[in-house]
Structures are given as structure tokens and as C-alpha cells.
Design a protein around this motif. Structure first.
Motif, short mmCIF file in Angstrom:
data_model
loop_
_atom_site.label_atom_id
_atom_site.label_comp_id
_atom_site.label_asym_id
_atom_site.label_seq_id
_atom_site.Cartn_x
_atom_site.Cartn_y
_atom_site.Cartn_z
N ARG A 191 0.82 -1.22 0.00
CA ARG A 191 0.00 0.00 0.00
C ARG A 191 0.85 1.26 0.00
N LEU A 192 2.04 1.17 0.56
CA LEU A 192 2.96 2.30 0.68
C LEU A 192 4.11 2.12 -0.29
N THR A 193 4.27 3.09 -1.19
CA THR A 193 5.35 3.02 -2.18
C THR A 193 6.04 4.38 -2.26
N THR A 194 7.21 4.39 -2.89
CA THR A 194 7.97 5.63 -3.08
C THR A 194 8.18 5.86 -4.56
N ALA A 195 8.18 7.13 -4.95
CA ALA A 195 8.43 7.50 -6.34
C ALA A 195 8.94 8.93 -6.38
#
Length: 218
Positions: free
Chosen positions: A191-195
Motif C-alpha cells: 500500500r505504501l510506495t515511493t516515487a
């Protein structure tokens, strides 16, 4: 979704590590803590790991001639477990830029202040001396900037007139045990991602200070 592998780095008592281990055992986090690694032989967190049948490893930083040599040995040990996430839980070492880059986007830390306020040490004392009325804790991704990575979630506590650094630390710790497992669960569930230095939770970009915790947040 398959369970993720977590490695926890600690230096002391390990109460946050304990909260994470228990959350994994209770299936609140879809992950397995593969190892708890400390840079201090006396860290009680190693006892917590052994009690939970988790690999407990000490790599004493005082036995190394340089920070880089310690970090390289630590990295090799961590990578033996092929972790999906590295969790700093009271790990009192400033990590080299090369080490941080190796785990970019998959290393979390918890800090006892409402970042960007009070990076570094003695946060409770500093908050009291500045006559703050609100204090708290922040979960953030680790970057090359000390306590400067993007924040996932923060929890607040009120500072009472008679609070001391010790009583305030107790208040903050109780919130840490709630928000750290929660942030880790989000990551392990995908559910938690980085970009591009931004954090995305359930498809929505988080603000600079992340989400403000409340007891109904899941």
C-alpha cells in the motif's frame, strides 16, 4: 501476497523491535522478522529476539577501524537474509551514504520528534526547553540526510507543564509502538510506495509531514 522478510537493526532495549515482532506474530504485519542485528553486545533487544526464536546477531562497531568497514560487514550480514525491508529501531549509528543508497526505498526509521523539528539527539529535552505544547514521533524513509527522509506517519502527544524528558519519552514511546508497526504493515501490503522522493499510500501522494495518526487509522 507472500509474507515479506524484515531485518531489524537495534542498539538498545528494543521496545520498538518488540512491538514489530509481536505485530508479525499476530499477523498484523504480513512479514517475518528474519534477524535482529545490534552494534552493541549489551543490547537487550538481542534477548528479545532470542526469546522469539529470531536470529540475534551482534556486529560490534568498536571492532572496526572505520565506519565504512563496519557498514560493509553489516550490509553483507543483512543481505544474507534477502530482506524486503530494513527497519531501524533505535539504531544509534550514522550510516554511510553508500549503505543508505544500497537500501534506498526499503529502509525505515522512527524518530522521537515531529520532523522536521528536532533531528538528532535529545529531542524531548529540546521540546521542553522550547516550551512546546505538542511533541511526538515520526516514521520516515531513510535518506542521506540525517532524519531528513520523507515522512510516512506522525503521532502527537501533549506536553504537560510538569513533564520531564523522561516522562515525555514514555508518552512518545507508547505512540511509537503503534505507528511503527502500522507503517511497516502498509509497506509489506504494497500500500505504501515511493516515487521520486514522494510517498504514495493507497494511490494518494502523502503530504510532506505524512499522515497524522489517530486510533481509528488502519
Amino acid at each position: 501476497m507472500p509474507a515479506k522478510n524484515i531485518v531489524i537493526l537495534v542498539s538498545g532495549n528494543g521496545t520498538n523491535a518488540q512491538a514489530i515482532i509481536e505485530s508479525c506474530h499476530q499477523s498484523k504485519i504480513n512479514a517475518k522478522v528474519c534477524a535482529v542485528i545490534s552494534n552493541r553486545p549489551s543490547a537487550y533487544a538481542l534477548n528479545r529476539a532470542k526469546a522469539a526464536n529470531i536470529d540475534a546477531i551482534c556486529i560490534d562497531h568498536e571492532l572496526f577501524e572505520s565506519r565504512e568497514a563496519f557498514d560493509e560487514t553489516l550490509r553483507k550480514q543483512i543481505d544474507e537474509y534477502q530482506p524486503d525491508l530494513v527497519v531501524l529501531a533505535g539504531f544509534m549509528r550514522i550510516l554511510s551514504s553508500q549503505f543508505v543508497k544500497h537500501y534506498e526505498g526499503k529502509m525505515l526509521n522512527i524518530h522521537p520528534s515531529l520532523l522536521p523539528l528536532y533531528p538528532g539527539l535529545n529531542t524531548h529535552k529540546r521540546a521542553i526547553e522550547n516550551k512546546d505544547t505538542i511533541h511526538g514521533a515520526s516514521v520516515h524513509f531513510v535518506t542521506g540526510e540525517l532524519d531528513g527522509g520523507p515522512v510516512v506517519i506522525q503521532a502527537q502527544v501533549n506536553i504537560a507543564k510538569d513533564d520531564t524528558p523522561d516522562t515525555l519519552a514514555t508518552k512518545v514511546a507508547e505512540k511509537e509502538w503503534e505507528i511503527y508497526p502500522l507503517a511497516i504493515a502498509w509497506y509489506c501490503d504494497g500500500r505504501l510506495t515511493t516515487a521520486k522522493d514522494k510517498l504514495i499510500l493507497d494511490g494518494k501522494t502523502l503530504s510532506r509531514n505524512g499522515i497524522l495518526y489517530n486510533e481509528h487509522l488502519v
